[in-house]
Motif scaffolding. Structure first.
Motif, short mmCIF file in Angstrom:
data_model
loop_
_atom_site.label_atom_id
_atom_site.label_comp_id
_atom_site.label_asym_id
_atom_site.label_seq_id
_atom_site.Cartn_x
_atom_site.Cartn_y
_atom_site.Cartn_z
N ARG A 255 0.41 -0.95 0.60
CA ARG A 255 -0.12 -0.29 -0.05
C ARG A 255 0.99 1.02 -0.07
O ARG A 255 0.80 2.59 -0.73
N ARG A 256 2.00 0.68 0.35
CA ARG A 256 2.94 1.61 0.57
C ARG A 256 3.55 2.60 -0.05
O ARG A 256 3.73 4.18 -0.65
N ARG A 258 2.54 2.45 -3.05
CA ARG A 258 1.53 3.01 -4.08
C ARG A 258 1.12 4.75 -3.86
O ARG A 258 0.47 5.21 -4.25
N THR A 259 1.94 5.56 -2.46
CA THR A 259 1.80 6.53 -2.48
C THR A 259 1.35 7.50 -3.94
O THR A 259 1.24 8.36 -3.90
N TYR A 260 2.85 6.92 -4.71
CA TYR A 260 2.78 7.91 -5.90
C TYR A 260 2.80 7.50 -7.36
O TYR A 260 3.20 8.28 -8.29
N ASN A 286 -7.10 5.45 -6.90
CA ASN A 286 -6.08 6.63 -6.08
C ASN A 286 -6.50 7.57 -6.00
O ASN A 286 -7.01 8.22 -7.04
N ASN B 257 -0.95 5.75 4.27
CA ASN B 257 -0.21 6.76 3.08
C ASN B 257 -0.82 8.26 3.23
O ASN B 257 -1.48 8.23 3.39
N PHE B 285 3.44 14.02 -2.18
CA PHE B 285 1.10 14.37 -1.47
C PHE B 285 1.48 15.25 -2.41
O PHE B 285 1.55 16.18 -1.80
N TRP B 360 -5.33 5.43 2.84
CA TRP B 360 -5.14 6.70 2.58
C TRP B 360 -5.81 6.71 4.11
O TRP B 360 -6.55 7.06 4.52
#
Lengths: 291, 483
Positions: A255-256, A258-260, A286, B257, B285, B360
């Motif tokens: 999951r982390r 996929r942050t960017y 996302n 996230n 972000f 998230w």
């Protein structure tokens, strides 16, 4: 500047580089990585050191072009240069004489498993490797593995080469055949590493994986690479990159990572024509997309 | 202006430094403060009553001759004023911007007892900028080369000020930096709008011209160990690696996230220039039209929240568990943050982060606090109010509650002594560590502090290293005689 002494494709989007970095070549141990930055304005990305040549003063990295920086890196050729190469970083692999040690590599993960397989052999283990790929093309470093392993099993998802099936199925076959396995190292895509952990867990086989989170400095300063292991937060760059597979929270890691994803698309658009396969792989859920 | 009496001087109001309007600057990364004009600087300098016993100097960690430089400003000798500061502080353009003067020199200013204190920091900044812009930086004289080599680990304020002094003392100096840019926290931590990177670069360029050798991309402990440096021919080493290990809150949901350490968030934006993505490759972000919460009340927290504002955050909150008077940030930073529309949610402590099904960040649960008796730090202790929890919707969080010690040097240097927090133990007189020829200073010794304290430690260490090297020169001479 670090000159590329050799650049050579091993598969359609996997390229091997030998880069001048004499000090790192001399010091690196199996399992350690470098952070590279191709040019001014570039990203810092971690890449595991696959091999080194102390006499030539080079380190070998093997790169799959999946994001902007790795694609740009793979567009470089022999004679080109890389701006920054920092390392060797991270803890070396934990090596001891376990008995029989199986190194499993999935796709480009084989390049990361290879140096540890070498070290496991040198430590006196009976070494086996299972190296998988989607198709024959993505089974890499078979010849190199054969030099340091007593048994090498290539596998392909489509049966185009070697064992038809996943690396986990081959591993399970080996265990079920009565082979006593004392240690497993698995490196590849997150679902593969998790699947290997699930296979070895009921047998109590000590299993390690090398994690691949997003990093910035690679020295413990930013905490961006934090992962959950044994319900505790670790910094992969300094506490790892290798951890006990049975304790890693793979969902959080995936999951982390996929942050960017959304930015990767924009960066790749900015860099070149869009790779269709890459675009299809984007995570449409996302929320950063909505922003 | 003719000669003024002290009474007349006391009547001059403290001169405001021109700055970008809050609304304008909250959409750009240009420097907030624009600096004094010559006229404003002279007017401000005239406010100084030239005390016979200048208490302001006592408030300065490096003892800048404040009265003397201010007197030169009144005579419009701006370049000479800069030179006067540089007798004690090699980096005035930086310190004039980031020192907490209101707690140091200006807190001790005699004028400030009745009136507002003389704007010492603003004047320091003005003369440093004047010199740089009008003349370019001038190289100081160097002593004859001693042939001794010193390794400095870390190119932040402690390392740079130590390098500046040692090179002038005639020693050969090499500065090792883990990152690809030089300057440490001055480039990765403090934002462009508070300390333009060009200023840091110019100061470092002067050191390069003086002969300081810089080796970026060198992580001491990994690339070379400290022992290897000493075996490699360095006669002494100064460890100034700073406090580079971010603390987290250790509450649920911290790995969702969208949750960052201040180090990561600021490094992405400042060092890697994520605010210019995709022209620069590193992303951060996307906070545009979203809600951001920064946890903590120090200068780093203010830097992070004001950065998020500039990146387009709709609501940008500081969430802090004590009240406004306890905020450790400089008053100017808090004031600037408010002007930029930052909302302060005080007496509130985060208890858990809340995420959506895809992991998230969506919100933070905070508990209201009240202040009790003062604690060990002298500030009133925050006490949770039972059943007061509520949720604030946020999309990004930045944890800015301080830094511990990076363990790389500790793990790779077995004979160096540390305290239980991982700070290097030194003899405070001599700055020496438990290891021969190895000195240390700055945040790695004190824990997270200020730029000027780190610079003070760097200068003190330079003197101590010079002493140490001179003594060892004598020892070598003795050896030669015996042959």
């Amino acid at each position: 500047m670090h000159k590329i002494i050799l650049a050579k494709f091993l598969a359609s989007n996997i390229k091997k580089f030998e880069i001048e970095a004499p000090k790192i070549a001399q010091k690196r141990k199996a399992g350690q990585f470098v952070i590279i930055r191709i040019k001014e304005g570039g990203e810092r990305i971690p890449l595991t050191i696959a091999d080194s040549d102390i006499e030539k003063g080079t380190v070998t990295i093997i790169v799959q072009g999946i994001g902007k920086t790795t694609m740009e890196l793979n567009s470089l050729n022999t004679g080109d240069s890389i701006l920054d190469v920092v390392g060797p970083l991270g803890k070396p692999s934990h090596i001891e004489k376990f008995g029989t040690a199986v190194s499993i590599g999935g796709g480009v993960g084989t390049a990361i498993a290879y140096p540890t397989a070498v070290a496991l052999k040198q430590a006196g283990n009976e070494t086996i490797s299972i190296i998988g790929g989607r198709t024959k093309e993505f089974v890499i470093l078979e010849d190199e593995m054969k030099k340091v392993c007593d048994e090498v099993y290539p596998t392909t998802d489509d049966g185009s080469y070697g064992y038809h099936g996943f690396v986990t199925q081959k591993l399970k076959d080996l265990i079920d055949s009565g082979k006593k396995i004392d240690f497993v190292l698995a490196i590849g895509p997150i679902p593969m590493m998790k699947a290997v952990a699930d296979v070895t867990r009921p047998y109590g086989i000590q299993t390690f994986v090398s994690l691949n989170p997003v990093m910035v400095d690679g020295t413990g300063m930013c905490g961006g690479c934090r992962a959950t292991v044994d319900n505790k937060t670790v910094f992969v760059c300094v506490d790892g990159p290798e951890f006990d597979a049975h304790k890693v929270d793979f969902e959080t890691l995936a999951r982390r990572n996929r942050t960017y994803v959304i930015f990767e698309k924009e960066a790749v658009d900015h860099f070149c024509n869009i790779d269709k396969e890459f675009q299809n792989g984007l995570n449409k859920n996302n929320p950063a997309f909505a922003g | 202006m003719g000669k003024l009496s002290n009474k007349e001087r006391m009547k001059i109001p403290r001169q405001n430094m021109p700055e970008q309007e809050g609304e304008v600057r909250s959409h750009n990364f240009n420097e907030v403060n624009l600096g004094f004009t010559e006229e404003l600087a002279v007017m401000e300098a005239e406010r100084c009553i030239q005390c016979p016993k200048p208490t302001c100097v006592e408030g300065c960690p490096v003892g800048v001759k404040i009265g003397e430089f201010i007197s030169l400003v009144t005579e419009r000798k701006f370049v000479e004023a800069a030179a006067k500061i540089k007798e004690d502080n090699m980096l005035p353009a930086i310190c004039g911007r980031v020192c907490p003067q209101e707690e140091q020199c200006e807190a001790k200013c005699v004028v400030g007892k009745k009136n507002e204190a003389v704007g010492i920091g603003r004047l320091e900044r003005f003369v440093a900028d004047y010199e740089r812009e009008k003349l370019g930086l001038r190289k100081p004289e160097l002593k004859t080369k001693t042939g001794k080599k010193v390794a400095i680990v870390g190119s932040g304020p402690a390392g740079l000020s130590c390098a500046a002094d040692l090179i002038q003392m005639g020693h050969n100096v090499t500065v090792f930096e883990a990152l690809h840019e030089l300057g440490g926290v001055l480039v990765y931590g403090i934002p462009q709008f508070r300390l333009p990177k060009e200023i840091v670069k110019t100061e470092i360029d002067v050191l390069k011209e003086l002969g300081v050798e810089f080796k970026p991309n060198a992580v001491i402990g990994f690339t070379d160990t400290l022992d290897e440096l000493l075996q490699d021919g360095y006669d002494a080493a100064f460890i100034a690696v700073g406090a580079g290990l971010p603390y987290f809150l250790n509450i649920d949901g911290e790995n969702l996230n969208g949750v960052y350490s201040s180090n990561e968030f600021l490094t992405r934006v400042n060092l890697m220039k994520a605010y210019k993505f995709p022209e620069f490759d590193t992303p951060v972000f996307n906070v545009k039209d979203k809600n951001v919460a920064v946890f903590g009340g120090g200068n780093t927290a203010m830097d992070a929240v004001r950065t998020s504002r500039r990146l387009g955050a709709k609501n940008a909150y500081i969430i802090y568990r004590r009240s406004e008077v306890e905020l450790p940030a400089r008053k100017e930073e808090v004031h600037h943050a408010k002007q930029e529309g930052i909302e302060f949610i005080l007496l509130s402590n985060p208890t858990k982060f809340i995420g959506d099904k895809d992991g998230w960040l969506r919100g933070v649960e905070v508990q209201k606090m009240e202040l009790g008796e003062p604690d060990a730090s002298g500030r009133r202790r925050p006490i949770p109010i039972k059943d007061s929890e509520y949720v604030i919707d946020i999309d990004m969080a930045v944890i800015a509650i301080g830094n511990g010690s990076n363990p790389i040097i500790q793990k790779t240097t077995p004979d160096l002594n540390f305290n239980k927090w991982g700070n290097i133990l030194i003899n405070e007189e001599t700055m020496e560590t438990s290891k021969k020829g190895v000195f240390a200073g700055g945040d790695i010794v004190t824990g997270g502090a200020t730029v000027i304290l780190a610079m003070g430690a760097g200068r003190k260490a330079a003197k101590a290293i010079d002493n140490y090297l001179n003594v060892s020169v004598n020892v070598n001479w003795g050896d030669v005689c015996r042959c």
